[in-house]
Design an enzyme around this catalytic site. Structure first.
Site, mmCIF file in Angstrom:
data_model
loop_
_atom_site.group_PDB
_atom_site.id
_atom_site.type_symbol
_atom_site.label_atom_id
_atom_site.label_comp_id
_atom_site.label_asym_id
_atom_site.label_seq_id
_atom_site.Cartn_x
_atom_site.Cartn_y
_atom_site.Cartn_z
ATOM 1 N N ILE A 53 13.911 14.830 1.907
ATOM 2 C CA ILE A 53 13.340 13.618 2.496
ATOM 3 C C ILE A 53 12.023 13.935 3.181
ATOM 4 O O ILE A 53 11.923 14.890 3.947
ATOM 5 C CB ILE A 53 14.334 13.035 3.531
ATOM 6 N N CYS A 54 11.023 13.126 2.884
ATOM 7 C CA CYS A 54 9.729 13.252 3.536
ATOM 8 C C CYS A 54 9.729 12.287 4.729
ATOM 9 O O CYS A 54 9.522 11.090 4.568
ATOM 10 C CB CYS A 54 8.616 12.901 2.548
#
Length: 152
Positions: free
Chosen positions: A87-88
């Site tokens: 996840i960014c």
């Protein structure tokens, strides 16, 4: 062996059990406080509504001074989620603070589902559709939601 990070994770777990935020749950895997399984439910009245998305959180002895490694196990289609499920999200990278606990991490990820940042894409196709063709983007999200019901 009880290290500061393990004590903190026990406290996070206790707080999550006593006062669980809506739409998220998480718990350590059997006999390993450093590895958690979590579930995020798609927020109501969004294209994610009805989805059940599984994640893992891997902590190390630097927690809470360093964030855990969090990734979706469920297949996702989202501008800020890589193909491998990582996840960014700013609080998992450069905006991390030791005040964040497991509940805060999962709540932030849940709100990211509906409020992506297409300017920092991990999935360029999802980012493009989110910006240029919301209808097709929402259709693809609904496919992921339906897959989340049958995935094990």
């Amino acid at each position: 062996m009880s290290t500061p990070s393990r004590k903190r994770l026990m406290r996070d777990f206790k707080r999550l059990q006593q006062d669980p935020p809506a739409g998220i749950s998480g718990a350590p895997q059997d006999n390993n406080i450093m590895l958690w399984n979590a579930v995020i439910f798609g927020p109501d009245d969004t294209s994610w509504d009805g989805g059940t998305f599984k994640l893992t959180l891997q902590f190390n002895e630097d927690y809470p001074n360093k964030p855990p490694t969090v990734r979706f196990v469920s297949r996702m289609f989202h501008p800020n989620i890589y193909a491998d499920g990582s996840i960014c999200l700013d609080i998992l990278q450069n905006q991390w603070s030791p005040i964040y606990d497991v509940a805060a991490i999962l709540t932030s990820i849940q709100s990211l589902l509906c409020d992506p940042n297409p300017n920092s894409p991990a999935n360029s196709e999802a980012a493009r559709l989110f910006s240029e063709n919301k209808r097709e983007y929402n259709r693809r999200v609904r496919e992921i939601v339906e897959q989340s019901w049958t995935a094990d």
